[in-house]
Motif scaffolding. Structure first.
Motif, PDB file in Angstrom:
ATOM      1  N   PRO A 193      28.639  32.692  67.273  1.00  0.00           N
ATOM      2  CA  PRO A 193      29.119  31.745  66.828  1.00  0.00           C
ATOM      3  C   PRO A 193      28.663  31.127  65.429  1.00  0.00           C
ATOM      4  O   PRO A 193      29.067  30.334  64.391  1.00  0.00           O
ATOM      5  N   LEU A 194      27.613  31.743  65.040  1.00  0.00           N
ATOM      6  CA  LEU A 194      26.994  31.598  63.608  1.00  0.00           C
ATOM      7  C   LEU A 194      27.132  32.656  62.696  1.00  0.00           C
ATOM      8  O   LEU A 194      26.471  32.811  61.627  1.00  0.00           O
ATOM      9  N   GLN A 195      28.196  33.317  62.769  1.00  0.00           N
ATOM     10  CA  GLN A 195      28.701  34.308  61.846  1.00  0.00           C
ATOM     11  C   GLN A 195      29.068  33.421  60.513  1.00  0.00           C
ATOM     12  O   GLN A 195      29.374  32.291  60.618  1.00  0.00           O
ATOM     13  N   PRO A 196      28.988  34.129  59.294  1.00  0.00           N
ATOM     14  CA  PRO A 196      29.167  33.344  58.143  1.00  0.00           C
ATOM     15  C   PRO A 196      30.435  32.480  57.922  1.00  0.00           C
ATOM     16  O   PRO A 196      30.499  31.309  57.319  1.00  0.00           O
ATOM     17  N   ALA A 197      31.420  33.160  58.410  1.00  0.00           N
ATOM     18  CA  ALA A 197      32.817  32.627  58.329  1.00  0.00           C
ATOM     19  C   ALA A 197      32.776  31.304  59.151  1.00  0.00           C
ATOM     20  O   ALA A 197      33.490  30.389  58.906  1.00  0.00           O
ATOM     21  N   LEU A 198      32.302  31.266  60.379  1.00  0.00           N
ATOM     22  CA  LEU A 198      32.295  30.140  61.165  1.00  0.00           C
ATOM     23  C   LEU A 198      31.320  29.184  60.705  1.00  0.00           C
ATOM     24  O   LEU A 198      31.588  28.074  60.873  1.00  0.00           O
ATOM     25  N   CYS A 199      30.360  29.481  60.123  1.00  0.00           N
ATOM     26  CA  CYS A 199      29.275  28.550  59.418  1.00  0.00           C
ATOM     27  C   CYS A 199      30.046  27.783  58.428  1.00  0.00           C
ATOM     28  O   CYS A 199      29.891  26.735  58.270  1.00  0.00           O
ATOM     29  N   LEU A 200      30.848  28.650  57.566  1.00  0.00           N
ATOM     30  CA  LEU A 200      31.733  27.983  56.597  1.00  0.00           C
ATOM     31  C   LEU A 200      32.439  26.969  57.126  1.00  0.00           C
ATOM     32  O   LEU A 200      32.623  25.990  56.613  1.00  0.00           O
ATOM     33  N   ASP A 201      33.211  27.188  58.245  1.00  0.00           N
ATOM     34  CA  ASP A 201      33.927  26.202  58.792  1.00  0.00           C
ATOM     35  C   ASP A 201      33.297  24.930  59.469  1.00  0.00           C
ATOM     36  O   ASP A 201      33.885  23.643  59.465  1.00  0.00           O
ATOM     37  N   GLU A 202      32.012  25.048  59.624  1.00  0.00           N
ATOM     38  CA  GLU A 202      31.186  23.833  59.942  1.00  0.00           C
ATOM     39  C   GLU A 202      30.862  23.097  58.872  1.00  0.00           C
ATOM     40  O   GLU A 202      30.471  21.892  59.032  1.00  0.00           O
ATOM     41  N   ARG A 203      31.100  23.489  57.777  1.00  0.00           N
ATOM     42  CA  ARG A 203      30.933  22.599  56.252  1.00  0.00           C
ATOM     43  C   ARG A 203      29.600  22.324  56.103  1.00  0.00           C
ATOM     44  O   ARG A 203      29.237  21.097  55.583  1.00  0.00           O
ATOM     45  N   ARG A 204      28.498  22.980  56.697  1.00  0.00           N
ATOM     46  CA  ARG A 204      27.166  22.512  56.772  1.00  0.00           C
ATOM     47  C   ARG A 204      26.153  23.839  56.501  1.00  0.00           C
ATOM     48  O   ARG A 204      26.618  24.880  56.822  1.00  0.00           O
ATOM     49  N   PRO A 205      25.234  23.715  55.407  1.00  0.00           N
ATOM     50  CA  PRO A 205      24.462  24.805  55.210  1.00  0.00           C
ATOM     51  C   PRO A 205      23.600  25.262  56.013  1.00  0.00           C
ATOM     52  O   PRO A 205      23.017  26.259  56.122  1.00  0.00           O
ATOM     53  N   VAL A 206      23.221  24.410  57.018  1.00  0.00           N
ATOM     54  CA  VAL A 206      21.936  24.590  58.187  1.00  0.00           C
ATOM     55  C   VAL A 206      22.925  24.305  59.246  1.00  0.00           C
ATOM     56  O   VAL A 206      23.355  23.066  59.749  1.00  0.00           O
ATOM     57  N   VAL A 207      22.960  25.524  60.224  1.00  0.00           N
ATOM     58  CA  VAL A 207      23.760  25.258  61.536  1.00  0.00           C
ATOM     59  C   VAL A 207      23.044  25.514  62.827  1.00  0.00           C
ATOM     60  O   VAL A 207      22.615  26.795  62.868  1.00  0.00           O
ATOM     61  N   PRO A 208      22.605  24.652  63.571  1.00  0.00           N
ATOM     62  CA  PRO A 208      21.975  25.260  64.901  1.00  0.00           C
ATOM     63  C   PRO A 208      22.991  25.717  65.815  1.00  0.00           C
ATOM     64  O   PRO A 208      24.190  25.416  65.812  1.00  0.00           O
ATOM     65  N   LEU A 209      22.327  26.604  66.701  1.00  0.00           N
ATOM     66  CA  LEU A 209      23.166  27.558  67.595  1.00  0.00           C
ATOM     67  C   LEU A 209      24.051  26.464  68.491  1.00  0.00           C
ATOM     68  O   LEU A 209      25.153  26.654  69.138  1.00  0.00           O
ATOM     69  N   VAL A 258      19.154  29.050  64.488  1.00  0.00           N
ATOM     70  CA  VAL A 258      19.639  28.308  63.523  1.00  0.00           C
ATOM     71  C   VAL A 258      19.742  29.143  62.450  1.00  0.00           C
ATOM     72  O   VAL A 258      19.200  30.313  62.041  1.00  0.00           O
ATOM     73  N   GLU A 259      20.827  28.801  61.693  1.00  0.00           N
ATOM     74  CA  GLU A 259      21.391  29.676  60.573  1.00  0.00           C
ATOM     75  C   GLU A 259      21.235  29.090  59.169  1.00  0.00           C
ATOM     76  O   GLU A 259      21.737  27.681  59.188  1.00  0.00           O
ATOM     77  N   VAL A 260      20.712  29.574  58.109  1.00  0.00           N
ATOM     78  CA  VAL A 260      20.686  28.622  56.737  1.00  0.00           C
ATOM     79  C   VAL A 260      21.588  29.601  56.139  1.00  0.00           C
ATOM     80  O   VAL A 260      21.544  30.703  55.816  1.00  0.00           O
ATOM     81  N   ILE A 261      22.654  29.110  55.250  1.00  0.00           N
ATOM     82  CA  ILE A 261      23.614  29.646  54.523  1.00  0.00           C
ATOM     83  C   ILE A 261      23.388  29.427  52.871  1.00  0.00           C
ATOM     84  O   ILE A 261      23.596  27.959  52.577  1.00  0.00           O
TER      85      ILE A 261
END
Length: 215
Positions: free
Chosen positions: A58-74, A102-105
């Motif tokens: 769920p932390l793939q870059p495309a899905l993180c982009l959907d979150e509209r946040r640069p730091v996304v917790p699992l 946690v993902e940082v984009i």
């Protein structure tokens, strides 16, 4: 330059926010993570992820982009995941003793350029609000730094001409390194159907096999 940049980023983040292991990657034009560099991560864990689980992440870059946040917790990413995919990915986490991620984009002009994954295993507690705040501060600096990285090359679309829409879709997914089984799962097709599409695709491109296909 890329190798040095990735390693510098990993070491800087590791000094600011404790984690068991880290991964740095670039984001290609199809929003897929590529060119991984690892810090303290077991290579077998990473290979298992690439071979079997990345499409359920769920932390793939495309899905993180959907979150509209640069730091996304699992936990936030999993909350919007389909139940079946969530169960599969939880199996991967349990298998490798991963407690939290946690993902940082980092972005350049709103385009995701690189990402850093932080993973905690063993006795380390899940990431808390203070960790996420520190990572957001680091991400602001990372946004400035990634402007010095050459843009990831955009794939040449000329070879896609003359292909059916399904063949074009498969051609683009092949560039992401997906196996036949991954293609079948991603496209909701039978394995035999995928192989038939690949035969037609290779014939139109002049390739005799996957290894000769122009990626």
């Amino acid at each position: 330059m890329h190798d040095d940049f990735g390693l510098h980023c990993l070491h800087a983040v590791s000094r600011m926010v404790p984690a068991s292991c880290f991964a740095f990657y670039r984001v290609d034009p199809q929003l897929r993570a590529r060119d991984f560099q690892l810090l303290r991560m077991d290579a077998r864990t990473h290979r298992d992820y690439l071979d079997h689980y990345r499409d359920f992440d769920p932390l793939q870059p495309a899905l993180c982009l959907d979150e509209r946040r640069p730091v996304v917790p699992l936990r936030d990413a999993m909350a919007r995941q389909a139940d079946a995919s969530r169960r599969i990915y939880q199996g991967f986490l349990a298998r490798h003793g991963i407690r939290d991620v946690v993902e940082v984009i980092a972005h350049d002009q709103q385009r995701p350029v690189v990402g850093i994954s932080l993973l905690r295993t063993g006795e380390l507690a899940p990431f808390d609000a203070a960790d996420l705040q520190r990572l957001d501060g680091l991400r602001s600096l990372l946004d400035l730094a990634v402007r010095q990285i050459p843009a990831y090359p955009t794939p040449d679309r000329a070879p896609l001409e003359g292909m059916t829409p399904r063949e074009q879709e498969i051609a683009l997914l092949l560039r992401g390194g997906l196996s036949n089984k991954d293609l079948a799962r991603q496209l909701d097709l039978g394995l035999a159907t995928v192989k038939t599409h690949l035969i037609h695709l290779f014939r139109k491109s002049g390739a005799r096999s996957r290894t000769e296909y122009p990626l």
